[in-house]
Design a protein around this motif. Structure first.
Motif, PDB file in Angstrom:
ATOM      1  N   ALA A  71      15.938  66.731  21.882  1.00  0.00           N
ATOM      2  CA  ALA A  71      16.850  65.608  22.110  1.00  0.00           C
ATOM      3  C   ALA A  71      17.856  66.002  23.189  1.00  0.00           C
ATOM      4  O   ALA A  71      18.441  67.088  23.132  1.00  0.00           O
ATOM      5  CB  ALA A  71      17.575  65.228  20.827  1.00  0.00           C
ATOM      6  N   GLU A 102      21.246  64.568  25.072  1.00  0.00           N
ATOM      7  CA  GLU A 102      22.322  63.578  25.104  1.00  0.00           C
ATOM      8  C   GLU A 102      22.784  63.396  26.547  1.00  0.00           C
ATOM      9  O   GLU A 102      23.309  64.328  27.157  1.00  0.00           O
ATOM     10  CB  GLU A 102      23.505  64.041  24.257  1.00  0.00           C
ATOM     11  CG  GLU A 102      23.232  64.164  22.776  1.00  0.00           C
ATOM     12  CD  GLU A 102      24.484  64.586  22.035  1.00  0.00           C
ATOM     13  OE1 GLU A 102      25.421  63.763  21.923  1.00  0.00           O
ATOM     14  OE2 GLU A 102      24.538  65.753  21.604  1.00  0.00           O
ATOM     15  N   LEU A 132      20.162  58.581  24.686  1.00  0.00           N
ATOM     16  CA  LEU A 132      19.551  59.739  24.044  1.00  0.00           C
ATOM     17  C   LEU A 132      18.068  59.794  24.402  1.00  0.00           C
ATOM     18  O   LEU A 132      17.333  58.835  24.184  1.00  0.00           O
ATOM     19  CB  LEU A 132      19.708  59.646  22.522  1.00  0.00           C
ATOM     20  CG  LEU A 132      19.223  60.852  21.702  1.00  0.00           C
ATOM     21  CD1 LEU A 132      20.118  62.066  21.954  1.00  0.00           C
ATOM     22  CD2 LEU A 132      19.205  60.514  20.213  1.00  0.00           C
ATOM     23  N   THR A 144      14.590  61.439  23.463  1.00  0.00           N
ATOM     24  CA  THR A 144      13.990  62.135  22.325  1.00  0.00           C
ATOM     25  C   THR A 144      12.493  62.272  22.539  1.00  0.00           C
ATOM     26  O   THR A 144      11.799  61.276  22.750  1.00  0.00           O
ATOM     27  CB  THR A 144      14.242  61.379  21.006  1.00  0.00           C
ATOM     28  OG1 THR A 144      15.643  61.202  20.816  1.00  0.00           O
ATOM     29  CG2 THR A 144      13.670  62.163  19.829  1.00  0.00           C
ATOM     30  N   PHE A 199      21.230  59.935  14.508  1.00  0.00           N
ATOM     31  CA  PHE A 199      21.636  61.137  15.243  1.00  0.00           C
ATOM     32  C   PHE A 199      23.151  61.176  15.429  1.00  0.00           C
ATOM     33  O   PHE A 199      23.799  62.199  15.183  1.00  0.00           O
ATOM     34  CB  PHE A 199      20.941  61.172  16.606  1.00  0.00           C
ATOM     35  CG  PHE A 199      21.345  62.331  17.479  1.00  0.00           C
ATOM     36  CD1 PHE A 199      20.736  63.562  17.342  1.00  0.00           C
ATOM     37  CD2 PHE A 199      22.347  62.185  18.431  1.00  0.00           C
ATOM     38  CE1 PHE A 199      21.114  64.639  18.139  1.00  0.00           C
ATOM     39  CE2 PHE A 199      22.729  63.245  19.231  1.00  0.00           C
ATOM     40  CZ  PHE A 199      22.111  64.477  19.084  1.00  0.00           C
ATOM     41  N   ALA A 212      21.817  66.203  13.796  1.00  0.00           N
ATOM     42  CA  ALA A 212      20.466  66.529  14.250  1.00  0.00           C
ATOM     43  C   ALA A 212      19.479  66.709  13.098  1.00  0.00           C
ATOM     44  O   ALA A 212      18.321  66.306  13.201  1.00  0.00           O
ATOM     45  CB  ALA A 212      20.503  67.786  15.114  1.00  0.00           C
ATOM     46  N   TYR A 266      14.535  71.469  15.530  1.00  0.00           N
ATOM     47  CA  TYR A 266      15.115  70.607  16.561  1.00  0.00           C
ATOM     48  C   TYR A 266      15.815  71.468  17.612  1.00  0.00           C
ATOM     49  O   TYR A 266      16.316  72.560  17.330  1.00  0.00           O
ATOM     50  CB  TYR A 266      16.096  69.588  15.968  1.00  0.00           C
ATOM     51  CG  TYR A 266      17.300  70.181  15.265  1.00  0.00           C
ATOM     52  CD1 TYR A 266      18.415  70.637  15.978  1.00  0.00           C
ATOM     53  CD2 TYR A 266      17.339  70.275  13.871  1.00  0.00           C
ATOM     54  CE1 TYR A 266      19.518  71.171  15.334  1.00  0.00           C
ATOM     55  CE2 TYR A 266      18.433  70.815  13.214  1.00  0.00           C
ATOM     56  CZ  TYR A 266      19.522  71.256  13.953  1.00  0.00           C
ATOM     57  OH  TYR A 266      20.608  71.799  13.309  1.00  0.00           O
ATOM     58  N   VAL A 282      18.602  70.516  20.610  1.00  0.00           N
ATOM     59  CA  VAL A 282      19.457  69.464  21.159  1.00  0.00           C
ATOM     60  C   VAL A 282      20.259  70.036  22.322  1.00  0.00           C
ATOM     61  O   VAL A 282      20.783  71.156  22.241  1.00  0.00           O
ATOM     62  CB  VAL A 282      20.415  68.909  20.082  1.00  0.00           C
ATOM     63  CG1 VAL A 282      21.342  67.853  20.678  1.00  0.00           C
ATOM     64  CG2 VAL A 282      19.625  68.335  18.911  1.00  0.00           C
ATOM     65  N   SER A 337      20.446  74.186  17.795  1.00  0.00           N
ATOM     66  CA  SER A 337      19.122  74.236  17.182  1.00  0.00           C
ATOM     67  C   SER A 337      19.193  74.852  15.792  1.00  0.00           C
ATOM     68  O   SER A 337      20.106  75.628  15.487  1.00  0.00           O
ATOM     69  CB  SER A 337      18.169  75.059  18.064  1.00  0.00           C
ATOM     70  OG  SER A 337      16.883  75.143  17.486  1.00  0.00           O
TER      71      SER A 337
END
Length: 391
Positions: A51, A53, A59, A61, A99, A104, A122, A124, A222
């Protein structure tokens, strides 16, 4: 004097025990098996949600599934406006709401539920973090197409096969063009993530340095610890970027009122059942080399409605698009009294026809090769087709 000697012996023994305990603890930390290594050893499928930002609040994804046994992967784009039930708000809203309101981990679970396929990890990044990671990796390889280089929407990125530094990767992810089509934008996001995956896998000499790996780990958000991130990058060294299967969610846009404001949400076809089926097929096929080759081939499809059921061909086109087919023509057949659905091979490739037939469980197949066929396969829907399968 004797007591003093005993005291010194006890102190010395205590120091030795402390040193041994500390050494054992360090050894355990360095040799313990991380979750990624354990999954790879048992040839489990890995699921990593990426993901990004963007500065303007959007966002990006991309859900990445990786099969360790074959070193093959698939990437599914998740539009931020995908409509889901947001339980803690007790309403239907966009999936990115989870989110931004729950974080997350909750978002990871929501995407797993959407696909009915578990994702364990994940990663991010914000735009500045993306820039930092790309620079730490000394750029990412990517094919840039149709980027405006002149006018008010110009982006200072060359077209073609290039290596983007952090600033250019950030610009590539974040730029907007008013007339950019949805599929083009999604393809751009997926090329970015595939380039990042390739560079992570191809930077083993750099990431072998614990300092570099620590810098990468500190530049992302993460649930992968540093050892697991290192194990993932080592595994990605076998990934072939040009063989990563790419898919996107197909659905219907509907206006839904959220917090008193109308918002256009994307709802997957058939309440998500077609999406779940297509995801399951792709991730299962990651286990097979032959199936992977089939998944990477885009089949051009023509669908004809041979019944009096209105809109049947259009709805069936949506089904095939969810499986990655390129439906280039939708129309009515010469008659609306076709009893049995037939799949017609237009280019002499039996594998294309069989793969198309398998989606709807069709049995009747024909060959009709044209001199300059605009499609690979034609499907004529008959009365034995119930909208999903041939009965």
């Amino acid at each position: 004097m004797q007591n003093r000697g005993i005291d010194r012996s006890i102190i010395l023994l205590g120091v030795i025990l402390l040193v041994v305990a500390a050494t054992v603890a360090l050894v355990v930390v360095y040799v313990r098996t991380d979750v990624v290594t354990e999954a790879v050893a048992s040839e489990q499928r890995l699921g990593v949600l990426f993901a990004i930002e963007l500065d303007d609040g959007r966002l990006i994804t991309e859900a990445f599934y990786y099969q360790s046994g074959t070193s093959r992967g698939a990437l599914f784009d998740v539009p931020p406006n995908t409509g889901v039930v947001v339980t803690h708000l007790n309403r239907v809203d966009s999936i990115d709401t989870i989110f931004f309101t729950e974080g997350a981990q909750a978002y990871l679970e929501a995407v797993s539920d959407l696909f009915s396929e578990e994702m364990q990890f994940y990663v991010v990044m914000t735009e500045p973090q993306l820039e930092a990671v790309v620079d730490l990796l000394e750029g990412i390889p990517i094919f840039v197409a149709d980027i405006p280089t002149e006018g008010p929407d110009a982006v200072r990125i060359p077209n073609g096969d290039v290596v983007l530094d952090g600033a250019k990767a950030r610009a590539y992810a974040g730029y907007t063009v008013p007339d950019e089509r949805e599929r083009e934008r999604i393809a751009r996001y997926q090329r970015l993530v595939i380039g990042l995956l390739q560079r992570l896998g191809g930077s083993q000499e750099v990431l072998a340095s614990r300092a570099w790996l620590r810098s990468i780990h500190e530049s992302i958000t993460s649930n992968l610890d540093r050892n697991a991130l290192g194990a993932l990058t080592r595994e990605l060294g076998s990934l072939e970027g040009d063989r990563v299967i790419t898919r996107q969610i197909e659905g219907v846009n509907r206006s839904v009122e959220t917090e008193g404001t109308p918002e256009v949400l994307l709802f997957p076809h058939q309440e998500g059942r077609w999406l779940v089926e297509s995801v399951r097929q792709v991730v299962e096929n990651l286990k097979s080399e032959d199936a992977i080759r089939d998944e990477n081939i885009v089949i051009r499809l023509e669908i004809l409605n041979g019944t009096d059921v209105g809109g049947l061909a259009s709805r069936t086109a949506q089904l095939f698009r969810s499986y990655g087919f390129d439906v280039v023509a939708v129309s009515n057949a010469a008659t609306s009294e076709v009893e049995n659905t037939v799949v017609i091979d237009r280019v002499g490739n039996d594998a294309f026809a069989r793969r198309s037939a398998d989606i709807i469980r069709a049995h009747a197949m024909e060959v009709d090769i044209g001199a300059q066929a605009a499609v690979d396969v034609t499907i004529v829907l008959g009365r034995d087709f119930d909208g999903r399968y041939v009965r």
